[in-house]
Design an enzyme around this catalytic site. Sequence first.
Site, short mmCIF file in Angstrom:
data_model
loop_
_atom_site.label_atom_id
_atom_site.label_comp_id
_atom_site.label_asym_id
_atom_site.label_seq_id
_atom_site.Cartn_x
_atom_site.Cartn_y
_atom_site.Cartn_z
CE1 TYR A 1 -2.12 -0.11 7.64
CE2 TYR A 1 -0.84 1.83 7.05
CZ TYR A 1 -0.95 0.46 7.18
OH TYR A 1 0.11 -0.33 6.83
CE LYS B 1 0.74 1.86 3.44
NZ LYS B 1 1.98 2.33 4.17
P1 NAD Z 1 12.30 1.45 2.90
O1 NAD Z 1 12.78 2.82 2.56
O2 NAD Z 1 12.71 0.85 4.19
O3 NAD Z 1 12.70 0.43 1.74
C1 NAD Z 1 12.54 0.75 0.38
C2 NAD Z 1 13.36 -0.22 -0.45
O4 NAD Z 1 13.26 0.15 -1.83
C3 NAD Z 1 14.85 -0.20 -0.09
O5 NAD Z 1 15.35 -1.51 -0.10
C4 NAD Z 1 15.48 0.57 -1.24
O6 NAD Z 1 16.80 0.18 -1.50
C5 NAD Z 1 14.56 0.18 -2.40
N1 NAD Z 1 14.60 1.12 -3.51
C6 NAD Z 1 14.73 0.76 -4.80
N2 NAD Z 1 14.75 1.85 -5.57
C7 NAD Z 1 14.65 2.91 -4.76
C8 NAD Z 1 14.63 4.32 -4.99
N3 NAD Z 1 14.69 4.84 -6.23
N4 NAD Z 1 14.52 5.12 -3.91
C9 NAD Z 1 14.42 4.62 -2.67
N5 NAD Z 1 14.43 3.29 -2.40
C10 NAD Z 1 14.54 2.46 -3.44
O7 NAD Z 1 10.70 1.49 2.77
P2 NAD Z 1 9.66 0.49 3.44
O8 NAD Z 1 9.23 1.05 4.74
O9 NAD Z 1 10.17 -0.89 3.39
O10 NAD Z 1 8.42 0.69 2.44
C11 NAD Z 1 8.34 0.02 1.20
C12 NAD Z 1 6.86 -0.10 0.79
O11 NAD Z 1 6.20 -0.88 1.76
C13 NAD Z 1 6.11 1.22 0.72
O12 NAD Z 1 5.19 1.19 -0.33
C14 NAD Z 1 5.37 1.29 2.04
O13 NAD Z 1 4.17 2.02 1.96
C15 NAD Z 1 5.09 -0.18 2.30
N6 NAD Z 1 4.98 -0.48 3.74
C16 NAD Z 1 3.91 -1.14 4.17
C17 NAD Z 1 3.75 -1.44 5.51
C18 NAD Z 1 2.56 -2.20 5.97
O14 NAD Z 1 2.34 -2.27 7.18
N7 NAD Z 1 1.79 -2.78 5.08
C19 NAD Z 1 4.74 -1.05 6.42
C20 NAD Z 1 5.87 -0.39 5.94
C21 NAD Z 1 5.98 -0.11 4.59
#
Ligand code: NAD
Length: 390
Positions: free
Chosen positions: A244, A159
């Site tokens: 949410y 999401k």
């Molecule tokens: P994060 O910043 O921790 O991780 C992002 C990942 O994407 C990293 O591994 C990064 O290297 C990679 N990436 C690849 N290309 C990139 C770019 N151009 N710029 C930045 N990063 C890049 O983020 P996250 O918290 O893991 O979130 C990722 C997704 O998951 C988002 O869409 C977020 O909304 C979703 N999320 C959902 C929940 C949930 O409870 N469902 C919780 C956290 C995150």
Amino acid sequence: MNNNDIPSSNNRRKFIRGFSLALGTTAFGLPMLSLNACQSGNSGNQEQPEEANQGGAEKKKMGIALVGLGGYSTNQLAPALQETENCYLAGIVTGTPSKAEEWKAKYNIPDKNVYNYENFDQIKDNPDIDIIYVVLPNGMHAEYTIRAANAGKHVICEKPMATSVEDCQRMIDACNKNNVGLSIGYRLHWEPHNLRVMELGQQQVFGPVKKIETANSFVIGNPDVWRLDKQLAGGGPLMDMGIYCVQGAVYTMGEPPVAITAKFGEVTRPEVFDEVEQTIIWQMHFANGAVAECRSSYNESAGRLRGEAEKGWWELQPAYGYSGIDGKTSEGDMDYPQVNQQALQMDGQAQSFMQNEETRVPGEMGMRDVKILMAIYEAARTGNKVPLSW
Ligand code: NAD
């Protein structure tokens, strides 16, 4: 750090991994439910599943490849995949070679199941991978979902589904064209307190819902993150946390709103919030006259969902985290267990894909929510009441 990442200190509740749900689905893709909890232990370290790599109709566990090994994949999804029964961590897609080495060793992932963003499309030739789980910044969801669908794999997308309704439609079309499933990472559709709220609201246990109040926020620390980049995030806290509240209000009512009013909150840290909003406040107006008062911010802490009906009320607080969810109604405490939401979510999604059935959180639900998010931004920008037709 997302406040959902904060582990619960509430250990008084039982932690269970088995939590089966008998569900039907409303016209809006929302579940009508009955709950049936069962207890079981931690299944321990990951092993290659007995029948995972044999292929063919007898395959029992589906192989998942995580795309993007950031915080959510590392701290939530990979550990949850050690608990799943219908799927397992088969592969990874990462642009960082050192992460690939770390994950290969930690999770016993063979070289042939490790991809980067350049050779990603070759995944189509890999029978170990059944499902691609897109866990990238929001603005990359559409591209990787479409590439995954074109590789003939089922897709779970985090999401918000995308940063525009048009992208959501393209993702749905790509999955339909390739005859693969598409499901959104809406884990709370497997969380018992939130499922109870769906039941209380949709089945009008206390009569018709009159009012909803919900907030989801955290204080963003490091300003150097994609969440503050308009292109990559699609917006600010609304896209990340406010979604949410949109979900909570809609699954309380069992139907989407017919109009939105909204305004942006005060900007007290302009050096941080120069591309996306700091705070947003909005109202979702429903057909029966009920109104959901909603708020999301990157400069506050909150996680609450309250519903008021003619003959009673209910409240979850915390409402939307990974664990520690607590709730009560006008009749007393809710006594539901804490569950491994991500494990149940992925097991449920894998089972639906296996059975060629729509999941409880399909792409259409993700697109519905993005349409609401876009209407909230339009209402905040223009000051107008924005109607929504479905
Ligand atoms: P994060 O910043 O921790 O991780 C992002 C990942 O994407 C990293 O591994 C990064 O290297 C990679 N990436 C690849 N290309 C990139 C770019 N151009 N710029 C930045 N990063 C890049 O983020 P996250 O918290 O893991 O979130 C990722 C997704 O998951 C988002 O869409 C977020 O909304 C979703 N999320 C959902 C929940 C949930 O409870 N469902 C919780 C956290 C995150």
